[in-house]
Design a protein around this motif. Structure first.
Motif, short mmCIF file in Angstrom:
data_model
loop_
_atom_site.label_atom_id
_atom_site.label_comp_id
_atom_site.label_asym_id
_atom_site.label_seq_id
_atom_site.Cartn_x
_atom_site.Cartn_y
_atom_site.Cartn_z
N GLN A 114 7.92 -1.28 1.96
CA GLN A 114 6.61 -1.86 1.70
C GLN A 114 6.47 -2.14 0.22
OE1 GLN A 114 3.69 0.92 3.33
NE2 GLN A 114 3.48 -0.36 5.14
N VAL A 115 5.93 -3.31 -0.08
CA VAL A 115 5.67 -3.69 -1.47
C VAL A 115 4.20 -4.05 -1.59
CG1 VAL A 115 6.29 -5.19 -3.38
CG2 VAL A 115 8.03 -4.56 -1.70
N SER A 116 3.50 -3.37 -2.49
CA SER A 116 2.07 -3.63 -2.74
C SER A 116 1.94 -4.31 -4.09
CB SER A 116 1.27 -2.33 -2.72
OG SER A 116 1.39 -1.69 -1.46
N TYR A 117 1.05 -5.30 -4.16
CA TYR A 117 0.93 -6.13 -5.35
C TYR A 117 -0.44 -5.95 -6.01
CZ TYR A 117 4.94 -8.39 -3.19
OH TYR A 117 6.17 -8.63 -2.63
N SER A 118 -0.45 -6.10 -7.32
CA SER A 118 -1.68 -6.21 -8.09
C SER A 118 -1.41 -7.16 -9.24
CB SER A 118 -2.13 -4.84 -8.61
OG SER A 118 -1.16 -4.29 -9.48
N LEU A 128 6.99 -0.46 -4.86
CA LEU A 128 7.94 -0.47 -3.74
C LEU A 128 8.12 0.95 -3.21
CD1 LEU A 128 10.39 -1.85 -2.14
CD2 LEU A 128 11.80 -1.07 -4.04
N VAL A 129 8.02 1.10 -1.88
CA VAL A 129 8.33 2.38 -1.24
C VAL A 129 9.18 2.10 -0.01
CG1 VAL A 129 6.30 3.63 -2.08
CG2 VAL A 129 6.17 2.38 0.07
N GLY A 130 10.10 2.99 0.27
CA GLY A 130 10.95 2.86 1.45
C GLY A 130 11.57 4.19 1.79
N LEU A 142 13.09 5.24 -1.58
CA LEU A 142 12.71 4.37 -2.69
C LEU A 142 11.25 4.60 -3.08
CD1 LEU A 142 14.40 1.12 -1.37
CD2 LEU A 142 15.23 2.56 -3.23
N GLU A 143 11.03 4.72 -4.36
CA GLU A 143 9.68 4.82 -4.91
C GLU A 143 9.73 4.27 -6.34
OE1 GLU A 143 6.24 8.16 -5.96
OE2 GLU A 143 7.94 8.69 -4.67
N ALA A 144 9.19 3.08 -6.54
CA ALA A 144 9.31 2.44 -7.85
C ALA A 144 8.13 1.53 -8.11
CB ALA A 144 10.61 1.65 -7.93
#
Length: 265
Positions: A114-118, A128-130, A142-144
């Motif tokens: 999942q990628v969250s945007y701002s 980014l999390v996975g 993944l956590e970035a």
């Protein structure tokens, strides 16, 4: 018994222990080099996923617009056709990847990220999390977070990472720190530079990547290095790339060897 004979006997008795210690040092240094390589490869996969999910969204002025643009571009960022789906919910895109090859030839990617945007005053941000993502034989948590910028045609992500992985050699590592990924508009090559901490078991290392570059599915370009320092012994292991499918490593204890690289997947 003469003293010289006693000393010679002691030396002979201690020889097996010295040889065993020497062999252990070689094994330890080789394992440290493998940890360093796994740490770099985790960064490569992480950076490639962030590049794939921000490259088409960088010009967005709203987070929702960025999410829509990124999702629309997923089919072009991952190959073969149909291996990736992208579902938009507000400002978040969920990517489902099934044996995909991502940017720069990063291959065999499976899992959900999942990628969250701002959008901040100075540009796009992506988180980014996975969980349980696999790539190149490694399993990644993944956590970035990344900040996107463009300067003179070169695109840049400044990435802060706090992820973990079980590498292709079965070794577990955790990573924490920051680095920079850069790529040109044609998307054929990218580079990594930066420093992060790598935790392997009870040991903590400083991993510094300098001048690392990979183009498409080719092997890393000559000239890049990884310096991996710390641990319980304070040893430093340096990996050097020469453009081939193997890299050389050397340690501050005078040991050296080679590593096979994941070129072309």
């Amino acid at each position: 018994m003469p003293r010289s004979i006693v000393l010679a006997a002691i030396a002979l008795l201690s020889l097996p222990a010295c040889l065993a210690r020497d062999a252990q040092d070689r094994t330890d240094d080789a394992a440290i080099a493998e940890d360093a390589s796994d740490s770099l490869e985790t960064g490569e996969v992480e950076a490639a996923l962030l590049i794939a999910s921000t490259d088409a969204a960088g010009a967005a002025t709203r987070a929702e617009e960025a999410a829509e643009a990124a999702a629309s571009a997923a089919g072009a960022r991952f190959q073969p056709a149909g291996c990736a789906t992208a579902e938009v919910q507000g400002t978040t895109v969920t990517y489902t990847l099934n044996d995909c090859t991502g940017p720069f030839g990063i291959a065999r990617i499976d899992g959900t990220v999942q990628v969250s945007y701002s959008v901040a005053a100075d540009g796009l941000r992506a988180t980014l999390v996975g969980d349980g993502v696999t790539a190149r034989g490694a399993t990644l948590e993944l956590e970035a977070e990344a900040a996107y910028a463009v300067s003179g045609g070169t695109k840049t992500l400044t990435i802060t990472t706090a992820g973990a992985a079980v590498g292709p050699r079965g070794r577990s590592i955790e990573r924490e720190g920051s680095y920079t990924a850069r790529w040109e508009p044609d998307g054929s090559c990218f580079s990594l530079d930066g420093t992060w901490s790598t935790h392997a078991g009870s040991r903590t290392w400083s991993t510094e990547v300098s001048g690392f570059e990979r183009c498409a599915a080719r092997c890393p370009a000559a000239g890049g290095t990884v310096e991996h320092a710390g641990g319980l012994s304070g040893v430093t292991v340096t990996i050097a790339f020469d453009g081939s499918d193997s890299a050389t490593w050397s340690s501050s204890r005078g040991r050296s060897g080679t590593l096979d690289l994941a070129c072309g997947g």
